[in-house]
Design a protein around this motif. Structure first.
Motif, PDB file in Angstrom:
ATOM      1  N   THR A  49       5.138 -36.970  -5.649  1.00 17.62           N
ATOM      2  CA  THR A  49       4.486 -35.952  -4.805  1.00 17.62           C
ATOM      3  C   THR A  49       5.150 -35.868  -3.430  1.00 17.62           C
ATOM      4  O   THR A  49       4.778 -35.013  -2.623  1.00 17.62           O
ATOM      5  CB  THR A  49       2.967 -36.211  -4.639  1.00 17.62           C
ATOM      6  OG1 THR A  49       2.774 -37.420  -3.894  1.00 17.62           O
ATOM      7  CG2 THR A  49       2.258 -36.308  -5.971  1.00 17.62           C
ATOM      8  N   TYR A  77       4.592 -39.680 -11.305  1.00 13.88           N
ATOM      9  CA  TYR A  77       4.866 -38.408 -10.624  1.00 13.88           C
ATOM     10  C   TYR A  77       5.550 -38.683  -9.292  1.00 13.88           C
ATOM     11  O   TYR A  77       5.456 -39.778  -8.733  1.00 13.88           O
ATOM     12  CB  TYR A  77       3.568 -37.641 -10.326  1.00 13.88           C
ATOM     13  CG  TYR A  77       2.814 -37.205 -11.551  1.00 13.88           C
ATOM     14  CD1 TYR A  77       3.005 -35.944 -12.107  1.00 13.88           C
ATOM     15  CD2 TYR A  77       1.886 -38.056 -12.157  1.00 13.88           C
ATOM     16  CE1 TYR A  77       2.302 -35.542 -13.236  1.00 13.88           C
ATOM     17  CE2 TYR A  77       1.184 -37.664 -13.279  1.00 13.88           C
ATOM     18  CZ  TYR A  77       1.394 -36.402 -13.809  1.00 13.88           C
ATOM     19  OH  TYR A  77       0.708 -36.004 -14.918  1.00 13.88           O
ATOM     20  N   LEU A 100      -1.753 -34.214  -2.881  1.00 10.03           N
ATOM     21  CA  LEU A 100      -1.317 -33.943  -4.258  1.00 10.03           C
ATOM     22  C   LEU A 100      -1.619 -35.141  -5.166  1.00 10.03           C
ATOM     23  O   LEU A 100      -2.024 -34.975  -6.318  1.00 10.03           O
ATOM     24  CB  LEU A 100       0.184 -33.608  -4.271  1.00 10.03           C
ATOM     25  CG  LEU A 100       0.539 -32.267  -3.605  1.00 10.03           C
ATOM     26  CD1 LEU A 100       2.036 -32.181  -3.293  1.00 10.03           C
ATOM     27  CD2 LEU A 100       0.115 -31.097  -4.486  1.00 10.03           C
ATOM     28  N   SER A 101      -1.436 -36.359  -4.637  1.00  9.21           N
ATOM     29  CA  SER A 101      -1.780 -37.559  -5.425  1.00  9.21           C
ATOM     30  C   SER A 101      -3.274 -37.568  -5.738  1.00  9.21           C
ATOM     31  O   SER A 101      -3.673 -37.845  -6.877  1.00  9.21           O
ATOM     32  CB  SER A 101      -1.432 -38.839  -4.653  1.00  9.21           C
ATOM     33  OG  SER A 101      -0.057 -38.904  -4.380  1.00  9.21           O
ATOM     34  N   GLN A 139       1.627 -35.111   0.537  1.00 10.08           N
ATOM     35  CA  GLN A 139       1.897 -35.911  -0.666  1.00 10.08           C
ATOM     36  C   GLN A 139       0.632 -36.640  -1.093  1.00 10.08           C
ATOM     37  O   GLN A 139       0.366 -36.776  -2.287  1.00 10.08           O
ATOM     38  CB  GLN A 139       3.101 -36.861  -0.475  1.00 10.08           C
ATOM     39  CG  GLN A 139       2.981 -37.945   0.597  1.00 10.08           C
ATOM     40  CD  GLN A 139       2.128 -39.141   0.194  1.00 10.08           C
ATOM     41  OE1 GLN A 139       2.034 -39.466  -0.975  1.00 10.08           O
ATOM     42  NE2 GLN A 139       1.489 -39.783   1.155  1.00 10.08           N
TER      43      GLN A 139
END
Ligand code: NAP
Length: 295
Positions: free
Chosen positions: A113, A111, A275-276, A272
């Motif tokens: 982020t 992903y 979100l991780s 970020q």
């Protein structure tokens, strides 16, 4: 995160997650992430995994072991880990960089982020509007993006995804700026995307957003935007410098002195990371706990 890992994490087995990069010692992520795991009672350790290029493959594949939740990835491997993933999120594919690896049932999912983290950070600073579907819109703003490297790529796709009214990419290497502009335009049906290598040609607009995604100002007192160009912009301009160490770059200092609003990259680092954390654990990140370790 799969159900088995979730159950283990909440009981006794110690899980591992960490930062893959070279160097990693300077990172603020361990203090922020460890505080988050501890606050939620998840028995996981966030570690620094200094990794040389020849050890990267082995490091990434080791994440398939059941005690690993995944990893963050930093300089210089965000692009290099992408082909090592079993599955890559569409946004990370477009950006061409993975900063978060999630281990799920023996498979690795990549992903990015950094891009949504930037939008969350801007929103926290009062830039953008929250839509009914939870996304952030920047359609009232025009953006000037300084840089065309890894961080700038994430920012460009984030800004385009937030429907910014106009995007101008300014980079020392014009070819890199043009390439990024062309890639963004392929998936973006909003306003025009321009590329420049000379900031002297910048034309200020109302509600301008200036984002520094170059490394200029990190190791020196240089600025990626000459003061006389910055001075053309109105006081309603917002200057976001992704650099957070030093906390106030020359660019940010000049913007604030000129009466503009601005912020450093700590808020992006926070979001970020949050979100991780959610991708690894399936749980909302304790933002205030994480923030208290950064600011
Ligand atoms: P990168 O891929 O190496 O890109 C560096 C960029 O800076 C390129 O656009 C490069 O231009 C430009 N640049 C470097 N030296 C320059 C100089 N002397 N004059 C003009 N331009 C110069 O690095 P990155 O990963 O994108 O990171 C960029 C910055 O963002 C770093 O400071 C990093 O710490 C920060 N960052 C912050 C966060 C956060 O969470 N706050 C997240 C990611 C990155 P050329 O293309 O012409 O070489």
């Amino acid at each position: 995160m799969n159900k088995t890992l979730a159950a283990q994490a909440l009981t006794t087995t110690s899980l591992h997650v960490g930062l893959i990069g070279d160097p990693v010692a300077h990172s603020y992520s361990p203090r922020m992430q460890q505080a988050a795991f501890d606050a939620l009672g998840i028995t996981a350790r966030y570690e620094l995994w200094h990794t040389s290029a020849h050890a990267l493959l082995e490091r990434v594949r080791s994440l398939c072991n059941e005690q690993y939740l995944g990893a963050n990835v930093t300089i210089p491997y965000k692009e290099a880990v992408l082909p090592l993933m079993d599955k890559v999120d569409p946004l990370a594919t477009r950006i061409g960089a993975v900063n978060t690896i999630v281990h799920q049932d023996g498979y690795l999912h990549g992903y990015n982020t950094d891009a949504p983290g930037l939008l969350h950070a801007l929103y926290e600073h009062g830039i953008g509007t929250l839509q009914d579907d939870g996304t952030i819109s920047l359609k009232e703003h025009t953006a000037i993006l300084l840089g065309a490297g890894g961080a700038a790529r994430g920012a460009a796709f984030a800004l385009a995804g937030a429907h910014v009214a106009q995007l101008t990419i300014v980079n020392r290497s014009l070819e890199r700026a043009q390439l990024l502009a062309a890639e963004v335009q392929q998936t973006y049906s909003g306003g025009p995307v321009f590329s420049l290598n000379d900031p002297q040609f910048l034309v200020p607009r109302t509600a301008s957003l200036i984002i520094n995604a170059t490394s200029v100002g990190m190791h020196d007192e240089q600025t990626p935007l000459p003061a006389e160009v910055l001075a053309r912009f109105d006081s309603d301009t917002f200057v976001y410098d992704m650099i957070y160490n030093p906390t106030q770059t020359q660019l940010l200092c000049q913007a604030l002195t000129m009466g503009m609003r601005g912020a450093n990259g700590l808020s992006m680092l926070l979001h970020q990371g949050a979100l991780s954390f959610t991708l690894w654990t399936g749980k909302p990140a304790p933002l205030d706990v994480m923030r208290s370790k950064l600011f």
